[in-house]
Design an enzyme around this catalytic site. Structure first.
Site, mmCIF file in Angstrom:
data_model
loop_
_atom_site.group_PDB
_atom_site.id
_atom_site.type_symbol
_atom_site.label_atom_id
_atom_site.label_comp_id
_atom_site.label_asym_id
_atom_site.label_seq_id
_atom_site.Cartn_x
_atom_site.Cartn_y
_atom_site.Cartn_z
ATOM 1 N N CYS A 14 -39.744 -38.215 -28.974
ATOM 2 C CA CYS A 14 -40.201 -37.811 -27.651
ATOM 3 C C CYS A 14 -40.391 -36.305 -27.580
ATOM 4 C CB CYS A 14 -39.237 -38.297 -26.575
ATOM 5 S SG CYS A 14 -37.622 -37.529 -26.593
ATOM 6 N N CYS A 30 -33.528 -32.482 -29.820
ATOM 7 C CA CYS A 30 -34.613 -33.088 -29.055
ATOM 8 C C CYS A 30 -35.623 -32.045 -28.608
ATOM 9 C CB CYS A 30 -34.045 -33.808 -27.844
ATOM 10 S SG CYS A 30 -35.313 -34.469 -26.744
ATOM 11 N N CYS A 39 -36.331 -32.019 -19.484
ATOM 12 C CA CYS A 39 -35.008 -32.626 -19.368
ATOM 13 C C CYS A 39 -33.956 -31.526 -19.267
ATOM 14 C CB CYS A 39 -34.727 -33.489 -20.608
ATOM 15 S SG CYS A 39 -33.155 -34.367 -20.506
ATOM 16 N N CYS A 80 -42.750 -47.563 -23.691
ATOM 17 C CA CYS A 80 -41.690 -46.569 -23.555
ATOM 18 C C CYS A 80 -42.167 -45.534 -22.539
ATOM 19 C CB CYS A 80 -41.462 -45.947 -24.934
ATOM 20 S SG CYS A 80 -40.353 -44.538 -24.905
ATOM 21 N N GLU A 96 -45.198 -38.007 -21.926
ATOM 22 C CA GLU A 96 -45.604 -38.915 -22.997
ATOM 23 C C GLU A 96 -45.129 -40.333 -22.726
ATOM 24 O OE1 GLU A 96 -45.046 -35.598 -26.492
ATOM 25 O OE2 GLU A 96 -43.998 -37.505 -26.614
ATOM 26 N N CYS A 140 -30.232 -31.566 -25.498
ATOM 27 C CA CYS A 140 -29.706 -31.990 -26.800
ATOM 28 C C CYS A 140 -30.327 -31.134 -27.914
ATOM 29 C CB CYS A 140 -30.009 -33.461 -27.046
ATOM 30 S SG CYS A 140 -29.287 -34.503 -25.778
HETATM 31 N N1 SAH Z 1 -32.669 -39.046 -22.207
HETATM 32 C C1 SAH Z 1 -32.469 -40.377 -22.600
HETATM 33 C C2 SAH Z 1 -33.743 -41.145 -22.875
HETATM 34 C C3 SAH Z 1 -34.838 -40.398 -23.546
HETATM 35 S S1 SAH Z 1 -34.546 -39.830 -25.181
HETATM 36 C C4 SAH Z 1 -31.559 -40.437 -23.813
HETATM 37 O O1 SAH Z 1 -31.278 -39.411 -24.395
HETATM 38 O O2 SAH Z 1 -31.103 -41.538 -24.113
HETATM 39 C C5 SAH Z 1 -34.895 -41.301 -26.091
HETATM 40 C C6 SAH Z 1 -34.348 -41.306 -27.489
HETATM 41 O O3 SAH Z 1 -35.115 -40.431 -28.353
HETATM 42 C C7 SAH Z 1 -32.901 -40.849 -27.556
HETATM 43 O O4 SAH Z 1 -32.087 -41.820 -28.153
HETATM 44 C C8 SAH Z 1 -33.023 -39.597 -28.390
HETATM 45 O O5 SAH Z 1 -31.883 -39.405 -29.116
HETATM 46 C C9 SAH Z 1 -34.234 -39.860 -29.262
HETATM 47 N N2 SAH Z 1 -34.735 -38.635 -29.905
HETATM 48 C C10 SAH Z 1 -34.768 -37.385 -29.402
HETATM 49 N N3 SAH Z 1 -35.222 -36.505 -30.335
HETATM 50 C C11 SAH Z 1 -35.464 -37.216 -31.457
HETATM 51 C C12 SAH Z 1 -35.933 -36.889 -32.764
HETATM 52 N N4 SAH Z 1 -36.276 -35.637 -33.099
HETATM 53 N N5 SAH Z 1 -36.065 -37.886 -33.676
HETATM 54 C C13 SAH Z 1 -35.757 -39.162 -33.339
HETATM 55 N N6 SAH Z 1 -35.305 -39.542 -32.121
HETATM 56 C C14 SAH Z 1 -35.158 -38.576 -31.195
HETATM 57 FE FE1 SF4 Z 2 -32.893 -35.207 -22.639
HETATM 58 FE FE2 SF4 Z 2 -33.854 -35.368 -25.099
HETATM 59 FE FE3 SF4 Z 2 -31.232 -35.360 -24.712
HETATM 60 FE FE4 SF4 Z 2 -32.647 -37.532 -23.983
HETATM 61 S S1 SF4 Z 2 -32.384 -36.765 -26.059
HETATM 62 S S2 SF4 Z 2 -31.064 -36.482 -22.800
HETATM 63 S S3 SF4 Z 2 -34.556 -36.528 -23.343
HETATM 64 S S4 SF4 Z 2 -32.632 -33.672 -24.236
#
Ligand code: SAH
Ligand code: SF4
Length: 356
Positions: A344, A127, A120, A113, A87, A124
């Site tokens: 994302c 995520c 990944c 973006c 994406e 997390c």
């Molecule tokens: N992996 C890197 C960059 C990609 S994630 C990182 O974690 O920084 C980009 C952003 O999207 C991160 O700050 C992450 O916390 C956020 N994100 C992930 N899941 C989300 C959700 N359900 N709602 C809002 N932001 C989210």
């Molecule tokens: Fe990976 Fe999602 Fe965590 Fe970013 S927020 S490091 S994309 S698992």
């Protein structure tokens, strides 16, 4: 098999085509004039064009799906050559300004973006990208190609600069080599000419890689996905915190070379009843003491089956007010377009579900 020419930095291309100035011309054709084939590159000798065509493709990802939000942001599902999908999001930052006669006096400003990996490894808890696990790294050309495809789809002139944030799917510092190449390709003066200061790399906090990125001295901006101010909670939300805890990240940040006029961005995903209290805000202020920081609060964006909830507007505002009152620059990211799959991984997930 033909190679994707978008994977090559100009220095690498210079090894492939002689004399070296031809690499500049090819860069100009692709990135400044939007050329789709070598045939169009009329200032190159015919024989060179044929040779290039035998060796290379100019491959950009295919647009599979677009979701437009009311606030103007557009989320793209892009198909890569091997069928995997990622994406990217186009975020309009400032609209164009016209004078009384309707002439454009200021161009519109956009941020793109981009994703850096399919899936990944970091895993997390909040995520959606993490749910599908890790598939593979993107090549430099697949990262650069996202911007080319989106600019073209929105009729943004090839030579118009956009800002880049590496905040799509994947952990950019887990694919540092290719991401660093993408930064260089984006910033090349004969190409898109997007200064590294207009490129922000967001990381979940891979401390040794933050150090390495700093040593590379690319000049990029850094964003840290912090999301929690104590290690116990952060570990629950982001398992990577076991390997690199908050202190390790802060140490790496303190050593990171940053433009005098710029700041390190700390992203803080606000999750209802998890990290939205003033105690956390207070601790955050302490943590950022002595660091040129700005905080970006992000509303957690729920998805079907997500274990967390979106925070109340009131608690986000309260959190922000506390930081501002204590001298910390703090913005709130209105989850760009709640009416689209904003975070994302969400568009990709939906498409997979549709395919079943
Ligand atoms: N992996 C890197 C960059 C990609 S994630 C990182 O974690 O920084 C980009 C952003 O999207 C991160 O700050 C992450 O916390 C956020 N994100 C992930 N899941 C989300 C959700 N359900 N709602 C809002 N932001 C989210
Ligand atoms: Fe990976 Fe999602 Fe965590 Fe970013 S927020 S490091 S994309 S698992």
């Amino acid at each position: 098999m033909k190679k994707n020419i978008l994977d090559l930095t100009r220095e690498e291309l210079e090894q492939e085509v002689k004399p070296a100035f031809r690499a500049k011309q090819i860069y100009q054709w692709i990135y400044q004039k939007g050329a789709k084939s070598f045939e169009e590159m009329t200032n190159l000798p015919k024989a060179m064009r044929t040779e290039l065509d035998e060796k290379f493709t100019i491959a950009t990802p295919k647009i599979l799906k677009v979701e437009q939000s009311r606030d103007g942001s557009k989320k793209y599902l892009l198909g890569l050559a091997d069928g995997h999908t990622v994406e990217s999001v186009l975020l309009p930052m400032k609209p164009e300004v016209r004078d009384n006669e309707g002439n454009i006096v200021k161009e519109a400003k956009y941020t793109v973006c981009v994703s850096s990996q399919v899936g990944c490894k970091v895993g997390c808890a909040f995520c959606l990208t993490a749910k599908g696990g890790f598939v593979r790294n993107l090549t430099p050309g697949e990262i650069v190609g996202q911007v080319l495809a989106i600019k073209e789809d929105n009729h943004i002139p090839a030579n118009r600069r956009v800002n880049i944030v590496y905040m799509g799917m994947g952990e950019p510092l887990d694919n540092l080599e290719n991401v660093a190449k993408a930064v260089k390709i984006f910033s090349d003066d004969h190409g898109l000419s997007i200064s590294p200061r207009r490129q922000t790399i967001s990381t979940s906090g891979l401390a040794p890689k933050i150090k390495k990125l700093g040593e590379m001295n690319l000049g990029v901006l850094l964003a840290i996905s912090l999301h929690a101010v104590d290690d116990v909670l952060r570990q629950q939300l982001m398992p990577i915190n076991k390997a690199y805890n908050i202190e390790a990240i802060m140490q790496a940040v303190r050593q990171f070379p940053i433009d005098q006029r710029k700041r390190v961005m700390f992203e803080y995903l606000v999750i209802k009843d998890v990290n939205d209290d003033l105690k956390a805000a207070k601790k955050l202020v302490k943590l950022l003491h002595g660091i040129k920081a700005k905080v970006n609060l992000i509303y957690f964006n729920p998805y079907p089956g997500s274990p967390f909830e979106r925070p109340d507007e009131e608690s986000v505002k309260r959190f922000q007010r506390y930081l501002l009152d204590h001298g910390i620059l703090c913005t709130v990211r209105e989850s760009k377009g709640l009416d689209i799959s904003a975070a994302c991984g969400q568009l990709r997930e939906k498409s997979n579900a549709c395919a079943i």
